[in-house]
Design a protein around this motif. Sequence first.
Motif, PDB file in Angstrom:
ATOM      1  N   SER A  61      46.493  37.484  32.565  1.00 25.08           N
ATOM      2  CA  SER A  61      46.961  36.224  31.981  1.00 25.08           C
ATOM      3  C   SER A  61      46.020  35.063  32.257  1.00 25.08           C
ATOM      4  O   SER A  61      46.207  33.987  31.724  1.00 25.08           O
ATOM      5  CB  SER A  61      48.349  35.880  32.540  1.00 25.08           C
ATOM      6  N   PHE A  62      44.992  35.294  33.050  1.00 22.09           N
ATOM      7  CA  PHE A  62      44.056  34.234  33.433  1.00 22.09           C
ATOM      8  C   PHE A  62      42.629  34.667  33.095  1.00 22.09           C
ATOM      9  O   PHE A  62      42.352  35.865  32.979  1.00 22.09           O
ATOM     10  CB  PHE A  62      44.179  33.920  34.937  1.00 22.09           C
ATOM     11  N   PRO A  63      41.715  33.698  32.927  1.00 18.99           N
ATOM     12  CA  PRO A  63      40.322  34.047  32.629  1.00 18.99           C
ATOM     13  C   PRO A  63      39.709  34.888  33.742  1.00 18.99           C
ATOM     14  O   PRO A  63      39.968  34.657  34.919  1.00 18.99           O
ATOM     15  CB  PRO A  63      39.619  32.688  32.537  1.00 18.99           C
ATOM     16  N   VAL A  64      38.916  35.873  33.355  1.00 17.98           N
ATOM     17  CA  VAL A  64      38.291  36.752  34.337  1.00 17.98           C
ATOM     18  C   VAL A  64      36.860  37.072  33.885  1.00 17.98           C
ATOM     19  O   VAL A  64      36.583  37.184  32.695  1.00 17.98           O
ATOM     20  CB  VAL A  64      39.117  38.041  34.543  1.00 17.98           C
ATOM     21  N   HIS A  65      35.986  37.166  34.852  1.00 15.15           N
ATOM     22  CA  HIS A  65      34.594  37.524  34.597  1.00 15.15           C
ATOM     23  C   HIS A  65      34.351  38.952  35.068  1.00 15.15           C
ATOM     24  O   HIS A  65      35.028  39.447  35.968  1.00 15.15           O
ATOM     25  CB  HIS A  65      33.651  36.561  35.337  1.00 15.15           C
ATOM     26  N   LEU A  66      33.368  39.579  34.480  1.00 13.75           N
ATOM     27  CA  LEU A  66      33.028  40.952  34.873  1.00 13.75           C
ATOM     28  C   LEU A  66      32.734  41.050  36.361  1.00 13.75           C
ATOM     29  O   LEU A  66      33.075  42.038  36.999  1.00 13.75           O
ATOM     30  CB  LEU A  66      31.837  41.461  34.065  1.00 13.75           C
ATOM     31  N   ARG A  67      32.113  40.035  36.932  1.00 16.52           N
ATOM     32  CA  ARG A  67      31.791  40.081  38.366  1.00 16.52           C
ATOM     33  C   ARG A  67      33.065  40.182  39.220  1.00 16.52           C
ATOM     34  O   ARG A  67      33.064  40.788  40.277  1.00 16.52           O
ATOM     35  CB  ARG A  67      30.928  38.907  38.779  1.00 16.52           C
ATOM     36  N   ASP A  68      34.172  39.593  38.742  1.00 20.33           N
ATOM     37  CA  ASP A  68      35.455  39.702  39.456  1.00 20.33           C
ATOM     38  C   ASP A  68      35.970  41.141  39.397  1.00 20.33           C
ATOM     39  O   ASP A  68      36.503  41.656  40.379  1.00 20.33           O
ATOM     40  CB  ASP A  68      36.503  38.770  38.839  1.00 20.33           C
ATOM     41  N   ILE A  69      35.808  41.769  38.264  1.00 21.67           N
ATOM     42  CA  ILE A  69      36.258  43.149  38.089  1.00 21.67           C
ATOM     43  C   ILE A  69      35.394  44.095  38.910  1.00 21.67           C
ATOM     44  O   ILE A  69      35.902  45.041  39.522  1.00 21.67           O
ATOM     45  CB  ILE A  69      36.251  43.525  36.592  1.00 21.67           C
ATOM     46  N   GLU A  70      34.090  43.834  38.950  1.00 24.41           N
ATOM     47  CA  GLU A  70      33.163  44.687  39.712  1.00 24.41           C
ATOM     48  C   GLU A  70      33.486  44.705  41.205  1.00 24.41           C
ATOM     49  O   GLU A  70      33.220  45.689  41.886  1.00 24.41           O
ATOM     50  CB  GLU A  70      31.727  44.217  39.505  1.00 24.41           C
ATOM     51  N   LYS A  71      34.079  43.651  41.714  1.00 30.78           N
ATOM     52  CA  LYS A  71      34.408  43.559  43.140  1.00 30.78           C
ATOM     53  C   LYS A  71      35.626  44.399  43.525  1.00 30.78           C
ATOM     54  O   LYS A  71      35.841  44.682  44.704  1.00 30.78           O
ATOM     55  CB  LYS A  71      34.687  42.106  43.529  1.00 30.78           C
ATOM     56  N   LEU A  72      36.431  44.781  42.539  1.00 34.06           N
ATOM     57  CA  LEU A  72      37.661  45.525  42.819  1.00 34.06           C
ATOM     58  C   LEU A  72      37.359  46.959  43.235  1.00 34.06           C
ATOM     59  O   LEU A  72      36.440  47.580  42.731  1.00 34.06           O
ATOM     60  CB  LEU A  72      38.563  45.550  41.583  1.00 34.06           C
ATOM     61  N   ARG A  73      38.159  47.469  44.132  1.00 31.32           N
ATOM     62  CA  ARG A  73      38.063  48.872  44.554  1.00 31.32           C
ATOM     63  C   ARG A  73      39.357  49.576  44.184  1.00 31.32           C
ATOM     64  O   ARG A  73      40.441  49.003  44.271  1.00 31.32           O
ATOM     65  CB  ARG A  73      37.825  48.975  46.060  1.00 31.32           C
ATOM     66  N   ARG A  74      39.226  50.818  43.768  1.00 26.32           N
ATOM     67  CA  ARG A  74      40.409  51.600  43.414  1.00 26.32           C
ATOM     68  C   ARG A  74      41.265  51.852  44.645  1.00 26.32           C
ATOM     69  O   ARG A  74      40.768  51.914  45.759  1.00 26.32           O
ATOM     70  CB  ARG A  74      39.994  52.932  42.814  1.00 26.32           C
ATOM     71  N   GLY A  75      42.521  52.015  44.411  1.00 23.67           N
ATOM     72  CA  GLY A  75      43.464  52.277  45.483  1.00 23.67           C
ATOM     73  C   GLY A  75      44.858  52.254  44.899  1.00 23.67           C
ATOM     74  O   GLY A  75      45.021  52.242  43.684  1.00 23.67           O
ATOM     75  N   PRO A  76      45.852  52.227  45.728  1.00 21.97           N
ATOM     76  CA  PRO A  76      47.228  52.154  45.214  1.00 21.97           C
ATOM     77  C   PRO A  76      47.422  50.910  44.348  1.00 21.97           C
ATOM     78  O   PRO A  76      46.852  49.859  44.630  1.00 21.97           O
ATOM     79  CB  PRO A  76      48.079  52.069  46.482  1.00 21.97           C
ATOM     80  N   VAL A  77      48.212  51.048  43.305  1.00 21.93           N
ATOM     81  CA  VAL A  77      48.498  49.905  42.436  1.00 21.93           C
ATOM     82  C   VAL A  77      49.420  48.964  43.187  1.00 21.93           C
ATOM     83  O   VAL A  77      50.502  49.354  43.623  1.00 21.93           O
ATOM     84  CB  VAL A  77      49.162  50.355  41.119  1.00 21.93           C
ATOM     85  N   PRO A  78      48.987  47.719  43.385  1.00 22.77           N
ATOM     86  CA  PRO A  78      49.816  46.768  44.129  1.00 22.77           C
ATOM     87  C   PRO A  78      51.067  46.392  43.341  1.00 22.77           C
ATOM     88  O   PRO A  78      50.986  46.038  42.168  1.00 22.77           O
ATOM     89  CB  PRO A  78      48.894  45.560  44.310  1.00 22.77           C
ATOM     90  N   HIS A  79      52.187  46.497  43.998  1.00 22.53           N
ATOM     91  CA  HIS A  79      53.442  46.092  43.359  1.00 22.53           C
ATOM     92  C   HIS A  79      54.384  45.565  44.417  1.00 22.53           C
ATOM     93  O   HIS A  79      54.637  46.274  45.388  1.00 22.53           O
ATOM     94  CB  HIS A  79      54.091  47.271  42.630  1.00 22.53           C
ATOM     95  N   PRO A  80      54.861  44.362  44.336  1.00 16.85           N
ATOM     96  CA  PRO A  80      54.612  43.437  43.247  1.00 16.85           C
ATOM     97  C   PRO A  80      53.203  42.847  43.333  1.00 16.85           C
ATOM     98  O   PRO A  80      52.563  42.925  44.373  1.00 16.85           O
ATOM     99  CB  PRO A  80      55.661  42.347  43.461  1.00 16.85           C
ATOM    100  N   GLY A  81      52.767  42.256  42.238  1.00 13.29           N
ATOM    101  CA  GLY A  81      51.442  41.623  42.191  1.00 13.29           C
ATOM    102  C   GLY A  81      51.506  40.219  42.745  1.00 13.29           C
ATOM    103  O   GLY A  81      51.823  39.282  42.029  1.00 13.29           O
ATOM    104  N   VAL A  82      51.223  40.076  44.027  1.00 13.27           N
ATOM    105  CA  VAL A  82      51.355  38.780  44.687  1.00 13.27           C
ATOM    106  C   VAL A  82      50.104  37.923  44.471  1.00 13.27           C
ATOM    107  O   VAL A  82      50.195  36.789  44.030  1.00 13.27           O
ATOM    108  CB  VAL A  82      51.636  38.966  46.193  1.00 13.27           C
ATOM    109  N   SER A  83      48.942  38.466  44.748  1.00 12.44           N
ATOM    110  CA  SER A  83      47.698  37.701  44.641  1.00 12.44           C
ATOM    111  C   SER A  83      47.086  37.854  43.250  1.00 12.44           C
ATOM    112  O   SER A  83      47.480  38.722  42.468  1.00 12.44           O
ATOM    113  CB  SER A  83      46.699  38.191  45.686  1.00 12.44           C
ATOM    114  N   ARG A  84      46.093  37.017  42.955  1.00 10.42           N
ATOM    115  CA  ARG A  84      45.377  37.153  41.675  1.00 10.42           C
ATOM    116  C   ARG A  84      44.669  38.495  41.602  1.00 10.42           C
ATOM    117  O   ARG A  84      44.581  39.097  40.542  1.00 10.42           O
ATOM    118  CB  ARG A  84      44.395  36.000  41.491  1.00 10.42           C
TER     119      ARG A  84
END
Length: 125
Positions: A19-42
Amino acid sequence: PLGYVIGGSVFVVHGGLPSFPVHLRDIEKLRRGPVPHPGVSRRDQLVQALLWSDPKETSGESDRGMGWHFSPKMTKKFLEQNRLKHLVRSHECIESGYYMTHGGMVTTVFSASNYNQSNNASVVF
């Protein structure tokens, strides 16, 4: 990775956009793992969106319980700010195997063969 760029112009992801603007560099920083639920942080919300979001004509909360409905305006902004041309995703059952939306900016490709015994999956375009 939770998303990948092909040929410098096509972003491939399972779900869609947050729902918010995102850059590829933000996505590149993510690591796979359990899907967070609930989604508290950005970060949590971004992971959920990449896995669960769907393209719709208007943006808003998803009926899936996670993710977001992202609009053509959001798609255009994401593609422009990341210098991309197209988004390919796969998170919905599409009877014909694939479906283009958002003025041709988004293609949903359904690749689970025999999902419901009638879909035309595994389409290559």
